[in-house]
Enzyme design. Sequence first.
Site, short mmCIF file in Angstrom:
data_model
loop_
_atom_site.label_atom_id
_atom_site.label_comp_id
_atom_site.label_asym_id
_atom_site.label_seq_id
_atom_site.Cartn_x
_atom_site.Cartn_y
_atom_site.Cartn_z
N LYS A 30 -34.43 -92.15 47.36
CA LYS A 30 -34.43 -91.82 48.80
C LYS A 30 -35.84 -91.65 49.34
O LYS A 30 -36.11 -91.96 50.50
CB LYS A 30 -33.63 -90.54 49.07
CG LYS A 30 -34.28 -89.27 48.49
CD LYS A 30 -33.34 -88.53 47.61
CE LYS A 30 -34.04 -87.78 46.53
NZ LYS A 30 -33.12 -87.38 45.47
N LYS B 69 -33.10 -88.09 53.13
CA LYS B 69 -31.81 -88.77 53.24
C LYS B 69 -31.40 -88.96 54.71
O LYS B 69 -30.90 -90.02 55.08
CB LYS B 69 -30.74 -88.00 52.47
CG LYS B 69 -30.96 -88.05 50.95
CD LYS B 69 -30.05 -87.07 50.23
CE LYS B 69 -30.21 -87.14 48.73
NZ LYS B 69 -29.52 -86.03 48.03
N GLU C 66 -27.68 -98.23 48.09
CA GLU C 66 -26.53 -97.37 48.37
C GLU C 66 -26.65 -95.99 47.72
O GLU C 66 -26.27 -94.96 48.29
CB GLU C 66 -25.24 -98.06 47.89
CG GLU C 66 -23.98 -97.29 48.15
CD GLU C 66 -23.74 -97.02 49.63
OE1 GLU C 66 -23.50 -97.95 50.39
OE2 GLU C 66 -23.81 -95.83 50.03
N VAL D 140 -28.62 -92.25 49.11
CA VAL D 140 -28.08 -91.16 49.93
C VAL D 140 -26.63 -90.90 49.52
O VAL D 140 -25.82 -91.82 49.49
CB VAL D 140 -28.11 -91.50 51.45
CG1 VAL D 140 -27.54 -90.33 52.26
CG2 VAL D 140 -29.52 -91.83 51.90
P1 NAP Z 1 -35.08 -88.66 35.83
O1 NAP Z 1 -33.98 -88.16 34.97
O2 NAP Z 1 -36.28 -87.78 36.02
O3 NAP Z 1 -35.54 -90.07 35.28
C1 NAP Z 1 -36.68 -90.73 35.74
C2 NAP Z 1 -36.98 -91.85 34.77
O4 NAP Z 1 -38.08 -92.60 35.29
C3 NAP Z 1 -37.39 -91.38 33.39
O5 NAP Z 1 -36.86 -92.23 32.40
C4 NAP Z 1 -38.92 -91.48 33.40
O6 NAP Z 1 -39.48 -91.73 32.14
C5 NAP Z 1 -39.11 -92.67 34.30
N1 NAP Z 1 -40.38 -92.62 35.03
C6 NAP Z 1 -40.77 -91.73 35.95
N2 NAP Z 1 -41.99 -92.04 36.42
C7 NAP Z 1 -42.37 -93.16 35.77
C8 NAP Z 1 -43.53 -93.96 35.80
N3 NAP Z 1 -44.56 -93.67 36.59
N4 NAP Z 1 -43.58 -95.04 34.99
C9 NAP Z 1 -42.55 -95.35 34.17
N5 NAP Z 1 -41.42 -94.61 34.10
C10 NAP Z 1 -41.34 -93.54 34.88
O7 NAP Z 1 -34.56 -88.98 37.31
P2 NAP Z 1 -33.06 -89.30 37.77
O8 NAP Z 1 -32.36 -88.02 38.05
O9 NAP Z 1 -32.44 -90.28 36.85
O10 NAP Z 1 -33.33 -89.96 39.20
C11 NAP Z 1 -33.75 -91.30 39.32
C12 NAP Z 1 -33.67 -91.71 40.79
O11 NAP Z 1 -32.32 -91.62 41.22
C13 NAP Z 1 -34.48 -90.84 41.75
O12 NAP Z 1 -34.98 -91.62 42.78
C14 NAP Z 1 -33.45 -89.87 42.28
O13 NAP Z 1 -33.79 -89.34 43.54
C15 NAP Z 1 -32.24 -90.77 42.36
N6 NAP Z 1 -30.96 -90.08 42.34
C16 NAP Z 1 -30.68 -89.23 41.33
C17 NAP Z 1 -29.44 -88.59 41.31
C18 NAP Z 1 -29.07 -87.66 40.19
O14 NAP Z 1 -27.94 -87.15 40.20
N7 NAP Z 1 -29.92 -87.41 39.21
C19 NAP Z 1 -28.54 -88.81 42.37
C20 NAP Z 1 -28.87 -89.71 43.38
C21 NAP Z 1 -30.08 -90.34 43.36
P3 NAP Z 1 -39.40 -90.63 30.93
O15 NAP Z 1 -37.95 -90.49 30.63
O16 NAP Z 1 -40.16 -91.20 29.83
O17 NAP Z 1 -39.99 -89.38 31.53
#
Ligand code: NAP
Length: 435
Positions: free
Chosen positions: A110, A210, A134, A137
Site C-alpha cells: 500500500k 490505504k 488488489e 488494501v
Molecule cells: P514481511 O513478513 O516483513 O516480509 C517481507 C519480506 O521482504 C521478507 O522476506 C524480507 O526478507 C523481504 N525484504 C524486505 N526488504 C527487502 C529488501 N530490501 N531486499 C530484499 N528483500 C527484502 O512482510 P509481509 O507481512 O509479508 O508484507 C509484505 C507486503 O504485503 C507489505 O507491503 C505489506 O504491507 C503487505 N501486506 C501484508 C499483509 C499481512 O497480513 N502481513 C496484509 C496485506 C498486505 P527477510 O525475510 O530476509 O527479512
Amino acid sequence: MAAARTDNQVTGIGLLGLGIVGSAVARAVIERHRTEDSSASLKVVAAVVRNTSRPRAVDIDSSIVSTDPKSVIANPEVGIVVELMGGEEPAFDYITTALKAGKHVVTANKEVMCKRGSELLATAAENNVKLFYEASVGGGIPIIGPLMNDLTANRIQSVRAIINGTTNFILTKMANEGADFNDVLSEAQELGYAESDPSADVDGYDALYKISVLARLAYHTEVPVDVIYREGIREVHAKDFRYAKELGFTIKLLAVAQASNETGLLARVHPALISFDVPMASVNGVLNAVEVEGDMVGPLWFQGPGAGPEPTASAVMGDVLRIVKGAPSNGSGTATTQPFEIASMSDHFCQYYIRITVSDQAGVLANVARVLGDADISINSVLQKDTDIENGHADLVIMTHPAREANMQKAVSSINELDSVLRLDNLLRVENYAE
Ligand code: NAP
C-alpha cells in the site's frame, strides 16, 4: 503482453520477499503447480530476501532464494514479479525495472501504491504490461477490482472504511473489556497482531496509505498523504468507550474519502464515534470493512479479513491468475465529470464529543456553553461523570450539534483557557450517516 512461460505451459513467478505473505503465496503457487493440470501452471523460479539463512514458512528450493534482486527482475524465466517486500524503496525501483523489462507485476504494497502508484501505473501502461494491486488494501477483501471495474458507471459519494486490523483489534478489546489502550496494545503485540513499533498502525499511517489508494480510484484524482487529515488512537481512553456507549455509540478508527461538487474531496483518518445502529459499529476484532456509496448502486458493503497470510495471498493469487488468463488491463476507476478540489479538514462538519476534566463547582457548564456558543456551536447533550469529591474534579462530557471543524478548534483553545477547566481530555468526531 502474455506472461512469460518457462516451458510449454508454465508461467514463471519471481517473488520479491518471502515473509508472511510471500511464503503464503509461494505455498499457493507450489501447491497449484503440483496439483493442477499443466494448462495454466505457475512455478516459483526465483525469490529475493534480505537474509537467506532465515527459516521460511514454505518448503522452497534454497538454490532459487537469493539476495540479488536481478535474479527476479532481470530473469528471463520470470513472467510475473510478485512484490511482497513492503515500503517505498527499493520496492519502487524494483517494480519500475521489472515493468520496463516487460514483466507483469502484482503487489500488496500500500505504501508504494499510495506514494508512487500513479508513476508505476503509467510505467506499466507505457510498457504494455499489467500492474495489479488488489492485496494492497483490505487484504483478502476485493475492493480495488470493484472500484476499478464493476463500479465504473457510478459517481462515488463516499468511501468509509475500517482498514487497519491492529487498531480495530485494540479498540474492540477496549470497548468489550473496559481496558486501557497501553494494556491492550501490549497484549496485541504479544499475540502478534501489533508490531513492536506500532506507530504505522496506531498513529493511522497504514490507514492513510490505504484510503489514499481507494480515493484515487474512486475520485480520479491524486490524494497524496499530506492532504489527508490523520489522527491515531493513542488518545482514546477506556472511559471514552463508557461514555460513548451511554450516548449510543462505539469508537472506531475510520478512514474516509467523501466528495461532492459543493464541498470538494475530503480524506480523513481519525477515531470516530459510530452509532450502534450502523453496520460499521459491528465490525470487530481484526476484521476490515469498506462501505462504498455510489450514485447509481447506493451503499455497498465489503467485509472480511483485512490481513493475514492466507487472505492476503488469496488477493495476490487472484491478480496473478487474472494475468495468466489474459485479463485486460485495469479499468481507470469510477465515473467523475472532473477532478474534485481537495477540501480542508477545517471545513469538515460533524457532531463532536468533548470530554473535559473540570472543577466540580457551579457555573462550569455555563462557562463552557458560552465559549461554544461564541464559536457558533450548540450543545446537544451533557453528562457529568466520575466526580472526584476529594480533589473536587468531575468529567464533563458534551455532545454538540453539528459544527464546523474550524469553529470547534477555536472553541477548544478557549475552553482550555477557562479557570474552571483542568484540561480538555478528548475531542472526538461523530461520523454522520444522515447525508
Ligand atoms: P514481511 O513478513 O516483513 O516480509 C517481507 C519480506 O521482504 C521478507 O522476506 C524480507 O526478507 C523481504 N525484504 C524486505 N526488504 C527487502 C529488501 N530490501 N531486499 C530484499 N528483500 C527484502 O512482510 P509481509 O507481512 O509479508 O508484507 C509484505 C507486503 O504485503 C507489505 O507491503 C505489506 O504491507 C503487505 N501486506 C501484508 C499483509 C499481512 O497480513 N502481513 C496484509 C496485506 C498486505 P527477510 O525475510 O530476509 O527479512
